[in-house]
Scaffold this motif. Structure first.
Motif, PDB file in Angstrom:
ATOM      1  N   GLY A  11       0.794  -1.219   0.000  1.00 32.56           N
ATOM      2  CA  GLY A  11       0.000   0.000   0.000  1.00 32.56           C
ATOM      3  C   GLY A  11       0.826   1.269   0.000  1.00 32.56           C
ATOM      4  O   GLY A  11       0.403   2.292  -0.528  1.00 32.56           O
ATOM      5  N   GLN A  12       1.996   1.213   0.608  1.00 31.39           N
ATOM      6  CA  GLN A  12       2.883   2.373   0.655  1.00 31.39           C
ATOM      7  C   GLN A  12       4.270   1.912   0.210  1.00 31.39           C
ATOM      8  O   GLN A  12       5.150   1.668   1.031  1.00 31.39           O
ATOM      9  CB  GLN A  12       2.903   2.975   2.057  1.00 31.39           C
ATOM     10  N   ASN A  13       4.417   1.812  -1.109  1.00 28.52           N
ATOM     11  CA  ASN A  13       5.645   1.224  -1.645  1.00 28.52           C
ATOM     12  C   ASN A  13       6.528   2.215  -2.402  1.00 28.52           C
ATOM     13  O   ASN A  13       7.267   1.856  -3.296  1.00 28.52           O
ATOM     14  CB  ASN A  13       5.336  -0.015  -2.489  1.00 28.52           C
ATOM     15  N   VAL A  14       6.451   3.492  -2.040  1.00 30.59           N
ATOM     16  CA  VAL A  14       7.409   4.541  -2.401  1.00 30.59           C
ATOM     17  C   VAL A  14       7.332   5.064  -3.829  1.00 30.59           C
ATOM     18  O   VAL A  14       7.404   6.269  -4.046  1.00 30.59           O
ATOM     19  CB  VAL A  14       8.861   4.118  -2.058  1.00 30.59           C
ATOM     20  N   ILE A  15       7.192   4.195  -4.825  1.00 30.74           N
ATOM     21  CA  ILE A  15       7.343   4.637  -6.214  1.00 30.74           C
ATOM     22  C   ILE A  15       6.430   3.869  -7.161  1.00 30.74           C
ATOM     23  O   ILE A  15       6.131   2.695  -6.940  1.00 30.74           O
ATOM     24  CB  ILE A  15       8.814   4.492  -6.663  1.00 30.74           C
ATOM     25  N   HIS A  16       6.009   4.562  -8.206  1.00 25.53           N
ATOM     26  CA  HIS A  16       5.283   3.948  -9.315  1.00 25.53           C
ATOM     27  C   HIS A  16       6.131   4.115 -10.563  1.00 25.53           C
ATOM     28  O   HIS A  16       6.788   5.144 -10.745  1.00 25.53           O
ATOM     29  CB  HIS A  16       3.931   4.649  -9.536  1.00 25.53           C
ATOM     30  N   GLY A  17       6.097   3.132 -11.439  1.00 23.61           N
ATOM     31  CA  GLY A  17       6.728   3.234 -12.746  1.00 23.61           C
ATOM     32  C   GLY A  17       5.869   2.563 -13.793  1.00 23.61           C
ATOM     33  O   GLY A  17       5.199   1.561 -13.503  1.00 23.61           O
ATOM     34  N   SER A  18       5.864   3.090 -14.992  1.00 22.92           N
ATOM     35  CA  SER A  18       5.080   2.511 -16.090  1.00 22.92           C
ATOM     36  C   SER A  18       5.516   1.077 -16.342  1.00 22.92           C
ATOM     37  O   SER A  18       6.686   0.732 -16.169  1.00 22.92           O
ATOM     38  CB  SER A  18       5.273   3.331 -17.366  1.00 22.92           C
ATOM     39  N   ASP A  19       4.556   0.244 -16.802  1.00 13.86           N
ATOM     40  CA  ASP A  19       4.886  -1.170 -17.011  1.00 13.86           C
ATOM     41  C   ASP A  19       4.953  -1.605 -18.469  1.00 13.86           C
ATOM     42  O   ASP A  19       5.233  -2.759 -18.757  1.00 13.86           O
ATOM     43  CB  ASP A  19       3.926  -2.068 -16.225  1.00 13.86           C
ATOM     44  N   SER A  20       4.692  -0.690 -19.401  1.00 11.23           N
ATOM     45  CA  SER A  20       4.786  -1.018 -20.830  1.00 11.23           C
ATOM     46  C   SER A  20       4.917   0.284 -21.616  1.00 11.23           C
ATOM     47  O   SER A  20       4.556   1.350 -21.105  1.00 11.23           O
ATOM     48  CB  SER A  20       3.531  -1.773 -21.296  1.00 11.23           C
ATOM     49  N   PRO A  21       5.386   0.212 -22.845  1.00 13.56           N
ATOM     50  CA  PRO A  21       5.489   1.420 -23.658  1.00 13.56           C
ATOM     51  C   PRO A  21       4.125   2.099 -23.869  1.00 13.56           C
ATOM     52  O   PRO A  21       4.023   3.328 -23.824  1.00 13.56           O
ATOM     53  CB  PRO A  21       6.059   0.933 -24.989  1.00 13.56           C
ATOM     54  N   GLU A  22       3.077   1.302 -24.058  1.00 16.42           N
ATOM     55  CA  GLU A  22       1.745   1.871 -24.255  1.00 16.42           C
ATOM     56  C   GLU A  22       1.271   2.575 -22.990  1.00 16.42           C
ATOM     57  O   GLU A  22       0.733   3.687 -23.040  1.00 16.42           O
ATOM     58  CB  GLU A  22       0.745   0.768 -24.643  1.00 16.42           C
ATOM     59  N   ARG A  23       1.480   1.935 -21.860  1.00 20.82           N
ATOM     60  CA  ARG A  23       1.073   2.517 -20.575  1.00 20.82           C
ATOM     61  C   ARG A  23       1.895   3.777 -20.285  1.00 20.82           C
ATOM     62  O   ARG A  23       1.381   4.761 -19.783  1.00 20.82           O
ATOM     63  CB  ARG A  23       1.238   1.479 -19.468  1.00 20.82           C
ATOM     64  N   ALA A  24       3.188   3.740 -20.604  1.00 28.01           N
ATOM     65  CA  ALA A  24       4.048   4.908 -20.390  1.00 28.01           C
ATOM     66  C   ALA A  24       3.540   6.101 -21.192  1.00 28.01           C
ATOM     67  O   ALA A  24       3.433   7.206 -20.669  1.00 28.01           O
ATOM     68  CB  ALA A  24       5.492   4.592 -20.763  1.00 28.01           C
ATOM     69  N   ALA A  25       3.201   5.880 -22.457  1.00 21.97           N
ATOM     70  CA  ALA A  25       2.705   6.976 -23.299  1.00 21.97           C
ATOM     71  C   ALA A  25       1.416   7.549 -22.711  1.00 21.97           C
ATOM     72  O   ALA A  25       1.246   8.777 -22.648  1.00 21.97           O
ATOM     73  CB  ALA A  25       2.475   6.486 -24.724  1.00 21.97           C
TER      74      ALA A  25
END
Length: 149
Positions: free
Chosen positions: A110-124
């Motif tokens: 629930g409180q894991n510090v960071i989010h990052g995109s998981d695919s090129p489509e999701r990143a865009a």
């Protein structure tokens, strides 16, 4: 060159971990092409987490991500999404390897510090939610030829 959105979540901001999180990504060789401190409102949170709508934890996600300021950024580099996700570690910090951001700095999903995109489509999609095109800066660092060749 690939890009990924990152979000330094409210727990990390409140704990004074912004610099540590950004440092780890930069030290991997990724370059920041967009960066800002902001408060995510409920509408933006619902758009960002739309894929989780209807799941039991959806409301908790919205409440958490809107609970305080965050730092959103766009990192760029070869295989930026994969490199960012490896640097972050597993979503569940208890399963994240030592040396990763979550493995070293977080305890709960629930409180894991960071989010990052998981695919090129999701990143865009995610980058488009948080940044206008004119807020992203393309540039080369002198050191890039030593990192990205």
């Amino acid at each position: 060159m690939e890009r990924s959105l990152i979000i330094v979540k409210p727990d990390a901001v409140q704990r004074g971990l912004i610099g540590e999180v950004l440092r780890r990504l930069e030290q991997r060789g990724l370059r920041f092409v967009g960066l800002k401190l902001m408060q995510i409102d409920r509408k933006l949170a619902e758009q960002h987490y739309a894929e989780h709508r209807g799941k039991p934890f959806f409301q908790e996600l919205l409440e958490f991500i809107t609970s305080g300021p965050v730092v959103v950024g766009v990192v760029e580099g070869p295989r930026a999404i994969e490199v960012t996700r490896k640097t972050m570690g597993a979503t569940d910090p208890a399963k994240a390897e030592p040396g990763t951001i979550r493995g070293d700095l977080a305890l709960t999903i629930g409180q894991n510090v960071i989010h990052g995109s998981d695919s090129p489509e999701r990143a865009a999609y995610e980058i488009g939610l948080f940044f206008r095109d004119d807020e992203l800066v393309s540039y080369e660092r002198a050191i890039d030829r030593w990192i990205m060749s």
